[in-house]
Write an enzyme that holds these catalytic residues in place. Structure first.
Site, PDB file in Angstrom:
ATOM      1  N   HIS A  62      10.819 -47.369 -85.816  1.00 40.45           N
ATOM      2  CA  HIS A  62      10.874 -46.871 -84.397  1.00 40.45           C
ATOM      3  C   HIS A  62       9.562 -46.869 -83.496  1.00 40.45           C
ATOM      4  O   HIS A  62       8.380 -46.586 -84.038  1.00 40.45           O
ATOM      5  CB  HIS A  62      11.528 -45.754 -83.812  1.00 40.45           C
ATOM      6  CG  HIS A  62      10.927 -44.477 -84.083  1.00 40.45           C
ATOM      7  ND1 HIS A  62      10.052 -43.709 -83.330  1.00 40.45           N
ATOM      8  CD2 HIS A  62      10.796 -43.452 -85.386  1.00 40.45           C
ATOM      9  CE1 HIS A  62       9.715 -42.488 -83.992  1.00 40.45           C
ATOM     10  NE2 HIS A  62      10.181 -42.375 -85.124  1.00 40.45           N
ATOM     11  N   ASP A 178       3.829 -41.228 -85.946  1.00 42.84           N
ATOM     12  CA  ASP A 178       5.386 -41.153 -86.248  1.00 42.84           C
ATOM     13  C   ASP A 178       5.953 -41.880 -84.922  1.00 42.84           C
ATOM     14  O   ASP A 178       5.807 -41.076 -83.768  1.00 42.84           O
ATOM     15  CB  ASP A 178       5.795 -39.893 -86.236  1.00 42.84           C
ATOM     16  CG  ASP A 178       7.289 -39.451 -85.868  1.00 42.84           C
ATOM     17  OD1 ASP A 178       7.964 -40.490 -86.299  1.00 42.84           O
ATOM     18  OD2 ASP A 178       7.678 -38.512 -85.646  1.00 42.84           O
ATOM     19  N   GLU A 211      14.390 -43.391 -80.874  1.00 47.01           N
ATOM     20  CA  GLU A 211      14.595 -42.291 -82.185  1.00 47.01           C
ATOM     21  C   GLU A 211      14.289 -41.200 -81.661  1.00 47.01           C
ATOM     22  O   GLU A 211      15.094 -40.119 -82.101  1.00 47.01           O
ATOM     23  CB  GLU A 211      13.925 -42.970 -83.204  1.00 47.01           C
ATOM     24  CG  GLU A 211      14.168 -42.270 -84.678  1.00 47.01           C
ATOM     25  CD  GLU A 211      13.352 -40.885 -84.855  1.00 47.01           C
ATOM     26  OE1 GLU A 211      13.744 -40.338 -85.729  1.00 47.01           O
ATOM     27  OE2 GLU A 211      12.543 -40.868 -84.043  1.00 47.01           O
ATOM     28  N   GLU A 212      13.309 -40.878 -80.867  1.00 42.76           N
ATOM     29  CA  GLU A 212      12.685 -39.513 -80.774  1.00 42.76           C
ATOM     30  C   GLU A 212      13.724 -38.683 -80.016  1.00 42.76           C
ATOM     31  O   GLU A 212      13.522 -37.395 -79.766  1.00 42.76           O
ATOM     32  CB  GLU A 212      11.518 -39.535 -80.060  1.00 42.76           C
ATOM     33  CG  GLU A 212      10.228 -40.183 -80.759  1.00 42.76           C
ATOM     34  CD  GLU A 212       9.894 -39.008 -82.119  1.00 42.76           C
ATOM     35  OE1 GLU A 212      10.404 -38.053 -82.079  1.00 42.76           O
ATOM     36  OE2 GLU A 212       9.048 -39.562 -82.795  1.00 42.76           O
ATOM     37  N   ASP A 232      10.430 -44.165 -91.895  1.00 45.72           N
ATOM     38  CA  ASP A 232       9.697 -43.312 -90.681  1.00 45.72           C
ATOM     39  C   ASP A 232       8.709 -42.445 -91.617  1.00 45.72           C
ATOM     40  O   ASP A 232       8.434 -42.768 -92.567  1.00 45.72           O
ATOM     41  CB  ASP A 232      10.946 -42.472 -90.472  1.00 45.72           C
ATOM     42  CG  ASP A 232      10.675 -42.045 -89.021  1.00 45.72           C
ATOM     43  OD1 ASP A 232       9.479 -41.766 -88.547  1.00 45.72           O
ATOM     44  OD2 ASP A 232      11.684 -41.764 -88.072  1.00 45.72           O
ATOM     45  N   HIS A 312       4.168 -34.551 -85.061  1.00 48.79           N
ATOM     46  CA  HIS A 312       4.077 -34.144 -83.852  1.00 48.79           C
ATOM     47  C   HIS A 312       3.180 -33.394 -83.185  1.00 48.79           C
ATOM     48  O   HIS A 312       2.986 -32.712 -82.279  1.00 48.79           O
ATOM     49  CB  HIS A 312       5.414 -33.293 -83.435  1.00 48.79           C
ATOM     50  CG  HIS A 312       6.681 -34.173 -83.750  1.00 48.79           C
ATOM     51  ND1 HIS A 312       7.903 -33.727 -83.316  1.00 48.79           N
ATOM     52  CD2 HIS A 312       6.793 -35.345 -84.339  1.00 48.79           C
ATOM     53  CE1 HIS A 312       8.810 -34.794 -83.383  1.00 48.79           C
ATOM     54  NE2 HIS A 312       8.343 -35.831 -83.828  1.00 48.79           N
TER      55      HIS A 312
END
Length: 339
Positions: A62, A178, A211-212, A232, A312
């Site tokens: 993604h 990510d 995706e998030e 991922d 994150h």
């Protein structure tokens, strides 16, 4: 600098919070088309790349990232916000950002605690970092709401945080590895394979834009799909096996186990080709593969990815982990096709 790292740097510099991915996908599309690789968009906005008429294996990563959106304009002219995805506010406090209006104007700002100066707020360090207690300080001469409105800023405008890319001693440090690290790996592998080889391989590459927020991988795959290999980030931290210099092969995440046969074959191929790897279980994690299964796709799904530390937040991986991920994807494609 390894080509895969240069590709990563390029796509990190293009803002793409979930819902605002058109620019980065157009960049990827152009790069692949110039290499003779065919692309098209799904109705939902994902980018598919393949040269084989009936791809059975889909490699999915993604391009959307964490971010924020303008929620409102405060009486002093600065901005309240709402998070997009699982933005970890303590990790983004003090970060610079760009506000992108619907008309295309861009303004700069900073994510801060309300009343952030320790010289006037003795409880600044104790205040919980949550949306109600934080704001975007706008880098414009504004003192009231009406002045900001005259600039053209409105609720619903996107807020993209700076990636802060740095490459040192083989480590890549940045926000949004990510999952742009995986997207870079996928692009690099396609360029390695080349347009003519991709005509012979029943494989497609899927760049997801949602995706998030949980539904990126729920739709848009070719009807010929039989297997979905999601690329991922691999988790690095206490209680997991992940390493930044290796590819993680996920046996299970919070959505449940991944396909036994696919996962076992990935482990066997990593061992056969001496690819640095770990097998892992991710306790607080979901992927586009999870979304595809929940949406009812009758496919086998597996999950791999380079180890990423401080997910994150201020993330870090290593070029060795990215290359291990690329090499395992290639080994799986070639094993499956018998080449």
């Amino acid at each position: 600098m390894e080509r895969v790292v240069e590709i990563l740097r390029e796509i990190l510099e293009i803002p793409s919070p979930t819902g605002y991915t058109g620019e980065v996908l157009a960049h990827i599309e152009k790069k692949l088309n110039e290499a003779g690789i065919n692309t098209h968009y799904t109705n939902k906005g994902a980018l598919l790349a393949y040269n084989h008429p009936e791809p059975e294996l889909i490699i999915a990563g993604h391009v959307d990232t964490l971010g924020a959106m303008v929620r409102g304009i405060l009486p002093n002219g600065h901005l309240s916000f709402t998070r997009i995805g699982g933005l970890h506010l303590p990790a983004f406090e003090g970060e610079y950002c760009t506000i992108i209006t619907r008309s295309g104007k861009k303004f700069r700002g900073t994510l801060l605690l309300k009343n952030p100066s320790v010289h006037v707020n003795k409880d600044a360090s104790k205040k919980e970092r949550k949306e109600e207690n934080m704001y975007i300080r706008l880098d414009e001469l504004v003192e009231k709401k009406e002045e900001t409105e005259k600039l053209g800023i409105r609720p619903g405008d996107f807020i993209a945080f700076d990636p802060k890319f740095e490459y040192v001693n083989g480590f890549v440090k940045a926000h949004f590895l990510d999952d742009k690290a995986s997207a870079a790996v996928m692009i690099d592998l396609m360029l390695d394979l080349g347009a003519e080889t991709l005509k012979k391989l029943p494989v497609a590459f899927f760049f997801s834009p949602y995706e998030e927020v949980g539904h990126g991988g729920s739709a848009g795959y070719p009807s010929s799909m039989r297997e979905l290999l999601v690329v991922d980030m691999g988790v690095v931290g206490e209680g997991v096996a992940g390493k930044e210099t290796a590819v993680s092969i996920a046996a299970k995440d919070s959505s449940g186990p991944y396909d036994y046969e696919m996962t076992t074959r990935l482990i066997e191929l990593a061992e056969k080709h001496n690819i640095p790897h770990v097998v892992d279980v991710f306790p607080y994690y979901g992927s586009d593969g999870s979304a595809a299964l929940r949406a009812g796709w009758d496919v086998r799904v597996a999950l791999i990815g380079q180890g990423v530390h401080a997910s994150h937040g201020m993330e870090r991986t290593h070029v060795k982990g990215m290359l291990a991920t690329r090499n395992l994807i290639r080994a799986y494609i070639e094993d499956r096709s018998g080449s």
